[in-house]
Design a protein around this motif. Structure first.
Motif, PDB file in Angstrom:
ATOM      1  N   ASP A 162       0.688  -0.958   0.030  1.00 56.86           N
ATOM      2  CA  ASP A 162      -0.217   0.258  -0.238  1.00 56.86           C
ATOM      3  C   ASP A 162       0.888   1.106   0.076  1.00 56.86           C
ATOM      4  O   ASP A 162       1.622   1.650   0.962  1.00 56.86           O
ATOM      5  N   GLN A 164      -0.123   3.839   0.561  1.00 57.52           N
ATOM      6  CA  GLN A 164       0.300   4.738   1.617  1.00 57.52           C
ATOM      7  C   GLN A 164       0.847   4.577   2.666  1.00 57.52           C
ATOM      8  O   GLN A 164       1.185   5.510   3.567  1.00 57.52           O
ATOM      9  N   THR A 166       3.358   4.557   5.005  1.00 59.91           N
ATOM     10  CA  THR A 166       4.909   5.281   4.476  1.00 59.91           C
ATOM     11  C   THR A 166       5.809   4.884   6.614  1.00 59.91           C
ATOM     12  O   THR A 166       4.809   4.043   7.420  1.00 59.91           O
ATOM     13  N   ASP A 188      -0.219  12.623   8.373  1.00 61.28           N
ATOM     14  CA  ASP A 188       0.271  11.033   9.175  1.00 61.28           C
ATOM     15  C   ASP A 188      -1.284  10.735   9.009  1.00 61.28           C
ATOM     16  O   ASP A 188      -1.158   9.427   8.945  1.00 61.28           O
ATOM     17  N   LEU A 190      -3.556   9.098   7.443  1.00 60.31           N
ATOM     18  CA  LEU A 190      -3.724   8.887   5.943  1.00 60.31           C
ATOM     19  C   LEU A 190      -2.859   6.750   6.284  1.00 60.31           C
ATOM     20  O   LEU A 190      -3.976   6.139   6.358  1.00 60.31           O
ATOM     21  N   GLY A 191      -1.546   7.677   6.110  1.00 61.63           N
ATOM     22  CA  GLY A 191      -0.549   6.701   6.532  1.00 61.63           C
ATOM     23  C   GLY A 191      -0.819   5.499   7.980  1.00 61.63           C
ATOM     24  O   GLY A 191      -0.523   4.369   7.402  1.00 61.63           O
ATOM     25  N   ALA A 194      -3.977   3.457   7.027  1.00 57.44           N
ATOM     26  CA  ALA A 194      -3.448   2.055   6.465  1.00 57.44           C
ATOM     27  C   ALA A 194      -2.772   1.141   6.995  1.00 57.44           C
ATOM     28  O   ALA A 194      -2.977   0.209   6.793  1.00 57.44           O
ATOM     29  N   ASN A 223      -9.871  12.713   0.425  1.00 60.01           N
ATOM     30  CA  ASN A 223      -8.404  11.490  -0.083  1.00 60.01           C
ATOM     31  C   ASN A 223      -9.681  10.896   1.354  1.00 60.01           C
ATOM     32  O   ASN A 223      -9.096   9.600   1.929  1.00 60.01           O
ATOM     33  N   ALA A 227      -9.915   6.726   0.769  1.00 64.42           N
ATOM     34  CA  ALA A 227      -9.497   5.877   2.294  1.00 64.42           C
ATOM     35  C   ALA A 227     -11.152   4.993   2.741  1.00 64.42           C
ATOM     36  O   ALA A 227     -11.068   3.855   2.912  1.00 64.42           O
TER      37      ALA A 227
END
Length: 516
Positions: A162, A164, A166, A188, A190-191, A194, A223, A227
């Motif tokens: 993925d 997204q 990081t 951060d 969204l990451g 994920a 976003n 998501a």
């Protein structure tokens, strides 16, 4: 002889049965759910597991048993100085983890148990020994008691595809295994969401969802919606729909972020009876701007309305925009608009000038207007208030104590008004006004028709919505049919009174003129 061995093996298997729950119900470790659904139901309740999920995924039961064990026996244990039990290889790093925290993640728990039982003949026995043999933190002195790790140090690997996720977001997710209140930065989140999805870390996932919902804004809504679709999280998609229903016209429609609103989300919002707009023409202008930004992706600033109109007028006049190949896919969006609610002469001229709509659409609008004017304002073709009513809106802000706006439809004039009585009390209503009482009657005479009828039958609804602690409060009248006169007793509508701490308040007035 072989039959005797078989009977002996079956007898030994029966000796492994256990009581589950507080009643005399049995289950077999090597055959977890052989018809004993009551036992399974009791076990699921004790471990807070969905019954249907346990039937589909029996491994979930073992993982939850271990999760519960570590939660109860290790929750107060200081592991800051303890040596790591597990090494997680992921994203090019080696992350050192500890068993009690690792089992908060279903993904890591499965990887750990798979590594633990790999190569053994009796994997279920290994799991039982892990549960039975794991040491419980002792209240005795450390000199008298020496703790041992319940299992050997393991190395597990997790591959993540993925984009997204990081390294910073994944590190934040792992940090949440150890600390319950780790701050999640908006850039951060969204990451981290994920990462929580991949780790199957439900508590962290829900925290991310809550953060994203409470911090919705024009720059983030795309976003967040994507998501929600990607991870099938209905809370996110629903929150985006409700937020955009209120803010499409007054907020998003004034910013370049309008370009990023996906078409399917826009379609849902346009169909919603809760959609807020100042007028039907303002909603049309917002939609034309959205199309303009889709086709002019290099533009990074909101253009003027004249620029947008000139752009659509630049197409050859032999075919309207929606009939062209480029506009065919946009038809469902514009079919949601209530063009019959655009009644000002100048606005109707714009509809024809831009050559955007099929001639049949415009002819229908014109015919309906002529029919209404010839019949004293009656809107014979409009029946459903939720899908066909003419809409006007007030955006009541913190600085407002009294706010009103004049509207005119088919020669009838109304003032829609909002009043603030104290910090949390408000009232909203509409009132019919004589054309001679208007502030600038000469402007009215020049651009609008005037009806001399003393009474006008109106079917209407007043709706107010405000956001409080991430949840939308909605207040509304019933659908009311009322005859509006010009006297003091007959000119005012029902008053919608509300109590809320939310600001701003989005107030919608929706009405039609039934045949009288």
């Amino acid at each position: 002889m072989s039959s005797l061995c078989l009977i002996t093996k079956q007898h030994k298997a029966r000796l492994e049965r256990r009581i589950a729950g507080s009643t005399n119900r049995w289950r077999f470790p090597k055959q977890p759910f052989t018809g004993d659904l009551l036992s399974l139901s009791q076990m699921c309740k004790a471990l807070s597991i969905d019954f249907e999920e346990a039937l589909r995924n029996p491994d979930r039961l073992y993982i939850s048993q271990i999760q519960k064990f570590f939660c109860e026996n290790f929750k107060n244990k200081d592991i800051q100085s303890a040596e790591a039990d597990v090494i997680l290889e992921c994203l090019g790093f080696k992350w050192e983890l500890h068993q009690p925290q690792l089992f908060q993640s279903e993904t890591l728990a499965k990887l750990y148990l798979k590594a633990l039982t790999q190569g053994t003949t009796y994997p279920l026995r290994e799991l039982e020994e892990l549960l039975a043999g794991a040491p419980v933190p002792s209240t005795q002195s450390p000199k008298k008691t020496k703790e041992k790790s319940p299992a050997k140090r393991m190395i597990i690997s997790l591959k993540i595809n993925d984009p997204q996720v990081t390294k910073v977001a994944f590190a934040t997710a792992l940090k949440n295994l150890y600390m319950s209140e780790v701050e999640i930065n908006l850039e951060d989140v969204l990451g981290v969401l994920a990462s929580a999805h991949i780790l199957q870390f439900s508590g962290l996932f829900q925290r991310c969802v809550d953060v994203m919902i409470t911090r919705l804004m024009p720059s983030t809504i795309n976003n967040v919606y994507e998501a929600g679709c990607k991870y099938k999280e209905e809370q996110l998609t629903t929150a985006c729909e409700k937020w955009l229903e209120m803010n499409l016209v007054p907020l998003v429609g004034t910013q370049i972020h309008l370009r990023k609103i996906p078409q399917d989300l826009l379609h849902k919002v346009l169909k919603s009876p809760r959609l807020f707009t100042f007028s039907e023409f303002r909603l049309l202008k917002t939609m034309l701007l959205w199309v303009f930004l889709q086709l002019n992706y290099k533009i990074q600033a909101i253009p003027t309305h004249e620029t947008v109109m000139t752009f659509f007028k630049s197409f050859p006049e032999n075919c309207c925009f929606l009939d062209r190949d480029i506009g065919q896919s946009l038809r469902p969006l514009f079919l949601c608009l209530r063009l019959h609610g655009i009644t000002k002469g100048k606005d109707l001229e714009v509809l024809r000038y831009i050559n955007f709509f099929p001639e049949s659409w415009l002819n229908r609008v014109t015919a309906n207007h002529y029919h209404a004017l010839e019949n004293g304002g009656d809107m014979d073709q409009l029946k459903d208030l939720n899908t066909q009513a003419v809409r006007f809106g007030l955006l009541f802000n913190q600085e407002n104590t009294t706010y009103s706006k004049m509207i005119a439809v088919y020669g009838f004039f109304f003032k829609i008004t909002g009043l603030r009585h104290d910090t949390t009390s408000y009232s909203f209503y509409m009132q019919r006004i004589k054309h001679t009482d208007l502030e600038s009657p000469f402007v009215v005479y020049e651009h609008k028709p005037i009806s001399l009828r003393t009474a006008r039958l109106v079917k209407y609804e007043i709706r107010a919505q405000a956001l409080v602690d991430g949840k939308w409060q909605e207040f509304r009248t019933n659908q009311i049919i009322q005859k509006f006169g010009l006297t003091k007793l007959s000119c005012k509508s029902h008053i919608l009174k509300i109590q809320t701490v939310g600001i701003p308040i989005y107030v919608s007035f929706a009405f039609i003129f039934p045949p009288s």
